[in-house]
Design a protein around this motif. Structure first.
Motif, PDB file in Angstrom:
ATOM      1  N   GLY A  12      -1.400   5.046  -9.017  1.00 35.28           N
ATOM      2  CA  GLY A  12      -1.439   6.247  -9.836  1.00 35.28           C
ATOM      3  C   GLY A  12      -0.711   7.415  -9.207  1.00 35.28           C
ATOM      4  N   GLU A  13      -0.793   8.539  -9.900  1.00 38.47           N
ATOM      5  CA  GLU A  13      -0.124   9.751  -9.425  1.00 38.47           C
ATOM      6  C   GLU A  13      -0.736  10.195  -8.093  1.00 38.47           C
ATOM      7  OE1 GLU A  13       2.426  10.596 -11.288  1.00 38.47           O
ATOM      8  OE2 GLU A  13       1.810   9.065 -12.730  1.00 38.47           O
ATOM      9  N   GLY A  14       0.139  10.594  -7.161  1.00 37.70           N
ATOM     10  CA  GLY A  14      -0.329  11.131  -5.886  1.00 37.70           C
ATOM     11  C   GLY A  14      -0.901  10.113  -4.925  1.00 37.70           C
ATOM     12  N   ALA A  15      -0.639   8.836  -5.158  1.00 41.25           N
ATOM     13  CA  ALA A  15      -1.225   7.796  -4.302  1.00 41.25           C
ATOM     14  C   ALA A  15      -0.518   7.648  -2.958  1.00 41.25           C
ATOM     15  CB  ALA A  15      -1.236   6.456  -5.028  1.00 41.25           C
ATOM     16  N   GLY A  16       0.680   8.217  -2.829  1.00 41.50           N
ATOM     17  CA  GLY A  16       1.387   8.157  -1.554  1.00 41.50           C
ATOM     18  C   GLY A  16       2.439   7.068  -1.464  1.00 41.50           C
ATOM     19  N   LYS A  17       2.966   6.638  -2.600  1.00 40.09           N
ATOM     20  CA  LYS A  17       3.945   5.555  -2.608  1.00 40.09           C
ATOM     21  C   LYS A  17       5.231   5.931  -1.875  1.00 40.09           C
ATOM     22  CE  LYS A  17       3.856   5.362  -7.071  1.00 40.09           C
ATOM     23  NZ  LYS A  17       2.811   6.419  -7.203  1.00 40.09           N
ATOM     24  N   SER A  18       5.726   7.129  -2.112  1.00 42.39           N
ATOM     25  CA  SER A  18       6.984   7.542  -1.476  1.00 42.39           C
ATOM     26  C   SER A  18       6.830   7.639   0.039  1.00 42.39           C
ATOM     27  CB  SER A  18       7.439   8.894  -2.039  1.00 42.39           C
ATOM     28  OG  SER A  18       7.679   8.804  -3.423  1.00 42.39           O
ATOM     29  N   THR A  19       5.699   8.175   0.490  1.00 43.81           N
ATOM     30  CA  THR A  19       5.442   8.287   1.925  1.00 43.81           C
ATOM     31  C   THR A  19       5.351   6.913   2.560  1.00 43.81           C
ATOM     32  OG1 THR A  19       4.255  10.371   1.607  1.00 43.81           O
ATOM     33  CG2 THR A  19       3.843   9.189   3.667  1.00 43.81           C
ATOM     34  N   ALA A  21       6.698   4.136   1.407  1.00 37.09           N
ATOM     35  CA  ALA A  21       8.017   3.508   1.369  1.00 37.09           C
ATOM     36  C   ALA A  21       8.836   3.916   2.590  1.00 37.09           C
ATOM     37  CB  ALA A  21       8.750   3.886   0.089  1.00 37.09           C
ATOM     38  N   ARG A  22       8.781   5.188   2.953  1.00 38.68           N
ATOM     39  CA  ARG A  22       9.524   5.656   4.130  1.00 38.68           C
ATOM     40  C   ARG A  22       8.983   5.018   5.401  1.00 38.68           C
ATOM     41  NH1 ARG A  22       9.306  10.549   1.126  1.00 38.68           N
ATOM     42  NH2 ARG A  22       7.456  11.246   2.259  1.00 38.68           N
ATOM     43  N   ALA A  23       7.659   4.935   5.523  1.00 38.16           N
ATOM     44  CA  ALA A  23       7.054   4.366   6.727  1.00 38.16           C
ATOM     45  C   ALA A  23       7.396   2.879   6.871  1.00 38.16           C
ATOM     46  CB  ALA A  23       5.540   4.563   6.694  1.00 38.16           C
ATOM     47  N   LEU A  24       7.308   2.130   5.779  1.00 35.15           N
ATOM     48  CA  LEU A  24       7.618   0.706   5.841  1.00 35.15           C
ATOM     49  C   LEU A  24       9.099   0.463   6.136  1.00 35.15           C
ATOM     50  CD1 LEU A  24       5.530  -0.856   2.925  1.00 35.15           C
ATOM     51  CD2 LEU A  24       5.104  -1.034   5.379  1.00 35.15           C
ATOM     52  N   SER A  25       9.956   1.266   5.531  1.00 34.56           N
ATOM     53  CA  SER A  25      11.390   1.083   5.775  1.00 34.56           C
ATOM     54  C   SER A  25      11.724   1.342   7.243  1.00 34.56           C
ATOM     55  CB  SER A  25      12.219   1.997   4.868  1.00 34.56           C
ATOM     56  OG  SER A  25      11.987   3.359   5.160  1.00 34.56           O
ATOM     57  N   GLN A  26      11.068   2.331   7.842  1.00 34.09           N
ATOM     58  CA  GLN A  26      11.306   2.617   9.259  1.00 34.09           C
ATOM     59  C   GLN A  26      10.858   1.443  10.135  1.00 34.09           C
ATOM     60  OE1 GLN A  26       9.643   6.313  10.697  1.00 34.09           O
ATOM     61  NE2 GLN A  26       9.864   5.713  12.838  1.00 34.09           N
ATOM     62  N   ARG A  27       9.687   0.893   9.832  1.00 40.51           N
ATOM     63  CA  ARG A  27       9.187  -0.229  10.629  1.00 40.51           C
ATOM     64  C   ARG A  27      10.073  -1.460  10.470  1.00 40.51           C
ATOM     65  NH1 ARG A  27       2.672  -0.243  11.286  1.00 40.51           N
ATOM     66  NH2 ARG A  27       2.316   2.003  11.234  1.00 40.51           N
ATOM     67  N   LEU A  28      10.524  -1.702   9.264  1.00 37.40           N
ATOM     68  CA  LEU A  28      11.404  -2.841   9.048  1.00 37.40           C
ATOM     69  C   LEU A  28      12.719  -2.679   9.807  1.00 37.40           C
ATOM     70  CD1 LEU A  28      10.760  -3.487   5.262  1.00 37.40           C
ATOM     71  CD2 LEU A  28      10.436  -5.164   7.092  1.00 37.40           C
ATOM     72  N   ARG A  29      13.263  -1.480   9.798  1.00 37.84           N
ATOM     73  CA  ARG A  29      14.512  -1.247  10.532  1.00 37.84           C
ATOM     74  C   ARG A  29      14.301  -1.431  12.031  1.00 37.84           C
ATOM     75  NH1 ARG A  29      15.068   3.122   6.452  1.00 37.84           N
ATOM     76  NH2 ARG A  29      16.688   2.425   5.003  1.00 37.84           N
ATOM     77  N   GLU A  30      13.154  -0.971  12.514  1.00 36.62           N
ATOM     78  CA  GLU A  30      12.848  -1.154  13.935  1.00 36.62           C
ATOM     79  C   GLU A  30      12.715  -2.630  14.280  1.00 36.62           C
ATOM     80  OE1 GLU A  30       9.324   1.166  14.348  1.00 36.62           O
ATOM     81  OE2 GLU A  30      10.400   3.084  14.516  1.00 36.62           O
ATOM     82  N   ALA A  31      12.326  -3.444  13.293  1.00 36.72           N
ATOM     83  CA  ALA A  31      12.200  -4.889  13.493  1.00 36.72           C
ATOM     84  C   ALA A  31      13.522  -5.621  13.294  1.00 36.72           C
ATOM     85  CB  ALA A  31      11.142  -5.459  12.548  1.00 36.72           C
ATOM     86  N   GLY A  32      14.572  -4.879  12.964  1.00 38.06           N
ATOM     87  CA  GLY A  32      15.892  -5.470  12.852  1.00 38.06           C
ATOM     88  C   GLY A  32      16.374  -5.754  11.441  1.00 38.06           C
ATOM     89  N   VAL A 188      -4.187  -4.938  -2.759  1.00 38.03           N
ATOM     90  CA  VAL A 188      -4.706  -3.587  -3.002  1.00 38.03           C
ATOM     91  C   VAL A 188      -4.971  -2.905  -1.665  1.00 38.03           C
ATOM     92  CG1 VAL A 188      -6.557  -2.227  -4.033  1.00 38.03           C
ATOM     93  CG2 VAL A 188      -5.739  -4.302  -5.187  1.00 38.03           C
ATOM     94  N   LEU A 189      -4.483  -1.692  -1.523  1.00 36.65           N
ATOM     95  CA  LEU A 189      -4.680  -0.909  -0.308  1.00 36.65           C
ATOM     96  C   LEU A 189      -5.431   0.376  -0.640  1.00 36.65           C
ATOM     97  CD1 LEU A 189      -1.111  -1.198   1.278  1.00 36.65           C
ATOM     98  CD2 LEU A 189      -3.124  -2.599   1.783  1.00 36.65           C
ATOM     99  N   ASP A 190      -6.225   0.840   0.289  1.00 33.01           N
ATOM    100  CA  ASP A 190      -6.987   2.076   0.125  1.00 33.01           C
ATOM    101  C   ASP A 190      -6.079   3.271   0.387  1.00 33.01           C
ATOM    102  OD1 ASP A 190      -8.712   4.214   0.135  1.00 33.01           O
ATOM    103  OD2 ASP A 190      -9.973   3.480   1.779  1.00 33.01           O
ATOM    104  N   ALA A 191      -5.626   3.916  -0.680  1.00 31.51           N
ATOM    105  CA  ALA A 191      -4.706   5.046  -0.542  1.00 31.51           C
ATOM    106  C   ALA A 191      -5.409   6.325  -0.102  1.00 31.51           C
ATOM    107  CB  ALA A 191      -3.962   5.280  -1.853  1.00 31.51           C
ATOM    108  N   GLY A 192      -6.734   6.259   0.081  1.00 32.25           N
ATOM    109  CA  GLY A 192      -7.448   7.398   0.639  1.00 32.25           C
ATOM    110  C   GLY A 192      -7.340   7.470   2.152  1.00 32.25           C
ATOM    111  N   LEU A 193      -6.787   6.430   2.785  1.00 30.34           N
ATOM    112  CA  LEU A 193      -6.591   6.431   4.230  1.00 30.34           C
ATOM    113  C   LEU A 193      -5.541   7.459   4.632  1.00 30.34           C
ATOM    114  CD1 LEU A 193      -6.403   2.566   4.857  1.00 30.34           C
ATOM    115  CD2 LEU A 193      -8.277   4.092   5.544  1.00 30.34           C
ATOM    116  N   PRO A 194      -5.604   7.959   5.869  1.00 32.03           N
ATOM    117  CA  PRO A 194      -4.511   8.804   6.362  1.00 32.03           C
ATOM    118  C   PRO A 194      -3.194   8.020   6.303  1.00 32.03           C
ATOM    119  CG  PRO A 194      -6.394   8.902   7.839  1.00 32.03           C
ATOM    120  CD  PRO A 194      -6.688   7.807   6.857  1.00 32.03           C
ATOM    121  N   PRO A 195      -2.059   8.702   6.147  1.00 32.84           N
ATOM    122  CA  PRO A 195      -0.781   8.003   5.975  1.00 32.84           C
ATOM    123  C   PRO A 195      -0.479   6.966   7.052  1.00 32.84           C
ATOM    124  CG  PRO A 195      -0.508  10.317   5.460  1.00 32.84           C
ATOM    125  CD  PRO A 195      -1.904  10.172   5.982  1.00 32.84           C
TER     126      PRO A 195
END
Length: 216
Positions: A12-19, A21-32, A188-195
């Motif tokens: 839903g709105e405000g769930a943190g998808k964009s944030t 996406a950035r975090a996962l992309s960074q980790r994937l790049r760090e993994a090569g 399903v992930l708990d989007a109430g967790l800190p980023p």
């Protein structure tokens, strides 16, 4: 990291998808891995133009099916111009929203007949299904408050944020139902967790479900 994989983020709105996406992309790049992040509607010039029209509410008066057609037109261009070429070059693609948003917003909440929407989806994606969909689950009141907090002064509420709280509660349940119906694809992930904690949880799912399947 092997061949590219296709991951979608939903919720839903405000769930943190964009944030996320950035975090996962960074980790994937760090993994090569090579990574492309994108969004829907959007991701290509034509799709971004359609996004502007939809979120401004200019299609709403024509009904849910007209919105679904517009989303589908944007998705076809997005797939042809960005997603398929990126995957063909062994990029991982992380997309903020994809087919499940149409299933929920226009299908369940717009009350489009399931068979009709499924046929439209089949033509639109032409077999391109996400290998993993992370559904970010959050209390809609919290999500809408987050969405309001990120708007710039004077910025208007978009087409979907302006819907009622009851709408957003139904939306949450519809996403959870998709996860129940397709557990192999969805988590399903708990989007109430800190980023950072949410990123850890998402990375754990990604690592378990995708990096162990590279030979499949």
């Amino acid at each position: 990291m092997g061949r590219g994989r296709f991951i979608t983020l939903e919720g839903g709105e405000g769930a943190g998808k964009s944030t996320l996406a950035r975090a996962l992309s960074q980790r994937l790049r760090e993994a090569g891995a090579s990574v492309v992040t994108t969004r829907e509607p959007g991701g290509s010039a034509k799709a971004e133009a359609i996004r502007e029209a939809i979120l401004a509410g200019r299609i709403k008066e024509y009904g849910a099916f007209a919105e679904a057609l517009m989303f589908s037109a944007a998705r076809i261009d997005h797939i042809d111009r960005l997603i398929r070429p990126a995957l063909a070059q062994d990029n991982w693609v992380i997309c903020d929203r994809f087919i499940d948003s149409t299933r929920v917003y226009q299908g369940v909440l717009g009350e489009i007949e399931a068979k009709l929407l499924a046929e439209l989806e089949q033509v639109t994606i032409d077999g391109l299904m996400p290998e993993l969909t992370l559904i970010l689950d959050l209390d809609p009141e919290i999500g809408l408050a987050r969405a309001a907090g990120r708007r710039s002064p004077g910025e208007s509420v978009d087409r979907f944020e302006s819907e009622t709280l009851a709408f957003h509660r139904r939306l949450r349940e519809a996403y959870l139902e998709i996860a129940r119906q397709e557990p192999q694809r969805c988590a399903v992930l708990d989007a109430g967790l800190p980023p950072a904690a949410l990123a850890d949880a998402a990375w754990a799912v990604l690592s378990e479900r995708l990096t162990t399947r590279q030979g499949s």
